[in-house]
Design a protein around this motif. Structure first.
Motif: not given
Length: 377
Positions: A293, A302-304, A306, A367, A369, A371
């Protein structure tokens, strides 16, 4: 730090306007095998410090032309002289004078008239501190050279192995694409697939190792450019569709916008996303999904990534992302991890002005993440 000293290796400057005091101190300290130089006033003292570069100065406080406190103040203002320890020789015993002495950079006091044993102990103590400091400086320099040598060696190893490994990887990729199972049989096809995956992992490790060492020795500079993060994520995740497919894992992109612009180094960001997706595949169970996401929070993108894999237990969560406690573990199909990838990710993200973090629950998944600053128009 208990340091054995050889007095003959150290030089002491004695400064006093009373000649008899100078001679007495000179005799006492020469008997202890110290090298001695002398001065009779403040100006002469500063000249001797510059010329002789003593390891310690015994400095009388009360002198007619320039007080010991003034000499100390001038010494501390000079970058070379400031490191030399000073023991004040004084008949003054008031608290105010002692405080003043320490304020101007004194290291100790010796009261007049001298007690021989006290003098030797205080002088030896200061010289021991000088010796200990030198040992630390020498060891630090040696350690710095060792680390630089090690990092350069890692860099050479990674660089020299990366090229032949890249060739093997291409050959195996072509074989898999051009040899259907019916031609070579299920067993051979599975072995070929396994060899292909191992080669991919080794190539990725060498790539990470090369980038990590270059980053550590300062040869990897951040090249900022304006990039569309959506395109980067789509491009990198597409490469992993085949690898994920082998474990029946589906990569899902949860991105509502078609354009999120950031200012960052595209190669570094690609490396971070590649490592996070690779880890997610490694630690996911067959038939699950990996969701990538992208959101905007304040001035950051912000890239996550999961996964619904094996997760990380609380003890190991504390060890992650720290160089000294970093650990590696095996994936759900016993894929081996180096533990280097995440350290590299953290390093790259921080270099680009962002941060990297994670949440994880054992048995449920993780998850990860990161930034990165949005492009400010």
């Amino acid at each position: 730090m208990n340091v054995e000293i050889n007095p003959s290796e150290y030089k002491i400057l004695i400064v006093d306007d009373v000649i008899s005091n100078v001679l007495l101190l000179k005799v006492l300290l020469t008997n202890e095998k110290f090298n001695i130089v002398t001065a009779n006033n403040g100006q002469q003292a500063l000249e001797q410090v510059e010329k002789e570069k003593p390891d310690l100065v015994l400095l009388d406080v009360m002198m007619p032309d320039m007080s010991g406190f003034e000499v100390a103040t001038k010494m501390k203002a000079d970058s070379i002289m400031s490191e030399i320890p000073i023991i004040f020789l004084t008949a003054l015993n008031s608290t105010a004078d002692i405080v003043k002495g320490f304020q101007v950079g004194g290291n100790d006091f010796i009261s007049k008239p001298f007690n021989k044993e006290e003098l030797i102990i205080r002088v030896t103590h200061q010289i021991s501190l000088v010796a200990a400091k030198r040992i630390i400086v020498a060891q630090t320099e040696e350690l710095r050279r060792t680390i630089m040598g090690r990092d350069k060696l890692y860099s050479v190893i990674a660089h020299d192995l990366r090229s032949p490994m890249g060739s093997i990887k291409m050959v195996l990729n072509m074989l898999i694409l051009n040899l259907p199972t019916q031609t070579i049989g299920d067993e051979m096809y599975e072995l070929l697939t396994m060899a292909n995956q191992t080669t991919e992992d080794v190539f990725s490790l060498l790539d990470n190792l090369l980038k990590w060492t270059k980053s550590q020795i300062g040869k990897l500079k951040v090249v900022y450019q304006d990039i569309n993060l959506v395109e980067v994520i789509e491009g990198v995740s597409e490469i992993f569709n085949m690898v994920a497919g082998l474990k029946k894992i589906k990569i899902v992109l949860d991105i509502s916008s078609d354009r999120v612009e950031v200012r960052a180094d595209i190669d570094m960001i690609k490396t971070v996303i590649r490592n996070l997706i690779s880890n997610a595949i490694k630690f996911s169970n067959e038939g699950t999904e990996i969701v990538i996401s992208l959101t905007e929070e304040d001035s950051m993108a912000v890239v996550s990534v999961k996964d619904s894999g094996c997760g990380i237990d609380e003890t190991n969560q504390k060890k992650l992302l720290h160089t000294d406690t970093h650990f590696s573990t095996f994936g759900t199909n016993n894929e081996e991890g180096s533990g280097l990838g995440l350290l590299l990710c953290k390093d790259f993200v921080v270099k680009n002005g962002g941060d990297l973090w994670f949440t994880s629950k054992e048995g449920e998944g993780s998850t990860f993440s990161f930034s990165v600053p949005l492009l400010q128009r």
